[in-house]
Design an enzyme around this catalytic site. Structure first.
Site, PDB file in Angstrom:
ATOM      1  N   HIS A  61       0.813  -1.221   0.000  1.00  0.00           N
ATOM      2  CA  HIS A  61       0.000   0.000   0.000  1.00  0.00           C
ATOM      3  C   HIS A  61       0.845   1.269   0.000  1.00  0.00           C
ATOM      4  O   HIS A  61       1.902   1.350   0.623  1.00  0.00           O
ATOM      5  CB  HIS A  61      -0.933   0.008   1.214  1.00  0.00           C
ATOM      6  CG  HIS A  61      -0.209  -0.065   2.534  1.00  0.00           C
ATOM      7  ND1 HIS A  61       0.274   1.044   3.190  1.00  0.00           N
ATOM      8  CD2 HIS A  61       0.120  -1.130   3.313  1.00  0.00           C
ATOM      9  CE1 HIS A  61       0.854   0.688   4.325  1.00  0.00           C
ATOM     10  NE2 HIS A  61       0.779  -0.631   4.421  1.00  0.00           N
ATOM     11  N   ASP A  62       0.374   2.245  -0.742  1.00  0.00           N
ATOM     12  CA  ASP A  62       0.941   3.599  -0.764  1.00  0.00           C
ATOM     13  C   ASP A  62       2.347   3.664  -1.350  1.00  0.00           C
ATOM     14  O   ASP A  62       3.041   4.669  -1.176  1.00  0.00           O
ATOM     15  CB  ASP A  62       0.934   4.219   0.645  1.00  0.00           C
ATOM     16  CG  ASP A  62      -0.450   4.213   1.280  1.00  0.00           C
ATOM     17  OD1 ASP A  62      -1.327   4.909   0.759  1.00  0.00           O
ATOM     18  OD2 ASP A  62      -0.658   3.490   2.279  1.00  0.00           O
TER      19      ASP A  62
ATOM     20  N   GLY B  89       4.971  -0.986   2.899  1.00  0.00           N
ATOM     21  CA  GLY B  89       4.177   0.197   2.580  1.00  0.00           C
ATOM     22  C   GLY B  89       5.001   1.471   2.475  1.00  0.00           C
ATOM     23  O   GLY B  89       6.073   1.594   3.060  1.00  0.00           O
TER      24      GLY B  89
END
Length: 257
Positions: free
Chosen positions: A120-121, A138
């Site tokens: 994520h991200d 992340g």
């Protein structure tokens, strides 16, 4: 548009006319796929995912799944993928989190090999190569033309600079400066990636300047501030050296040495 009869494509998904969807692929309702992209068999694309033009996505890839973050509250966070990327078998790309910017972004012309995980991200810029089973935690950022070796693992919030090269099985805990070669667990710097830079057409002056900057910055015993001042005075006219110094100035996690 070519959609295999066994594929499951939600009626709300937005697909360009010349997209190809292979057997048993699953495309969710919030997915957008632009022209020329080919989705292989058994691939699953879900969530709020936008995919650009002329991408090749191989079998069993999983894109747009919820982040593996206990803080995630189920919001409409996104995956955005640009153009001309190759995403190979079993790669996983998770969408962003509410507190991390809300988007996992992949630029143009990247090669994401089999079993790679992009958490994520994360942000991958352009022409990045991630070899088999490399893993990003992340919030990782990878700049243009960087290479991440097979089975390498990158800690959350780390940055990898442009044209950096990370060896196989490396453990990356801190930022990897641009143009540098890093390997080992934990990773250590081994100077500029001279072979790769020569292959990509960098001049002898540039490579020599980066070598000298590396020695002053990481091997001279000077403080970072002292080293930066010396490099600016002696080598600041070289654009790639300036890029290196800008990266150092922006490091928040600390630099691999």
């Amino acid at each position: 548009m070519t959609i295999h009869p066994t594929a499951v494509v939600d009626p709300q998904a937005e697909l360009a006319e010349d997209v190809t969807i292979g057997p048993y692929a699953v495309i969710g309702p919030h997915v957008q796929i632009d022209s020329g992209t080919v989705v292989g068999s058994h691939t699953v694309i879900e969530g709020w995912t936008k995919i650009g033009r002329n991408n090749q996505i191989s079998s069993f890839a999983a894109i747009g799944f919820p982040p593996q973050d206990l803080k995630y509250q189920g919001g409409p966070t996104r995956v955005e993928i640009g153009d001309h990327n190759i995403i190979r078998e079993y790669a996983t790309i998770h969408r962003g989190t509410e507190g991390g910017g809300g988007v996992t972004r992949i630029g143009n012309g990247n090669l994401i090999m089999a079993y790679v995980h992009v958490a994520h991200d994360c942000i991958l810029h352009h022409h990045v190569i991630m070899a088999n089973a490399a893993m990003l935690a992340g919030h990782v950022t990878i700049e243009d033309h960087a290479v991440v070796g097979g089975l390498a693992a990158v800690h959350q919030f780390a940055r990898i600079g442009t044209h950096a090269y990370i060896g196989a099985k490396a453990g990356i805990k801190k930022d990897i400066p641009p143009y540098m070669l890093a390997t080992g667990y934990p990773a250590k710097l081994y100077g500029p990636n001279t072979v790769g830079l020569r292959r990509k057409g960098f001049s002898r002056e540039t490579i020599q300047g980066l070598k000298q900057a590396y020695k002053v910055l990481f091997r001279s015993g000077l403080t970072t501030a002292e080293a930066v001042r010396q490099i600016q005075e002696e080598l600041g006219h070289i654009a790639e050296v300036k890029c290196l110094l800008d990266f150092v100035a922006g490091s928040q996690r600390g630099l691999t040495r």
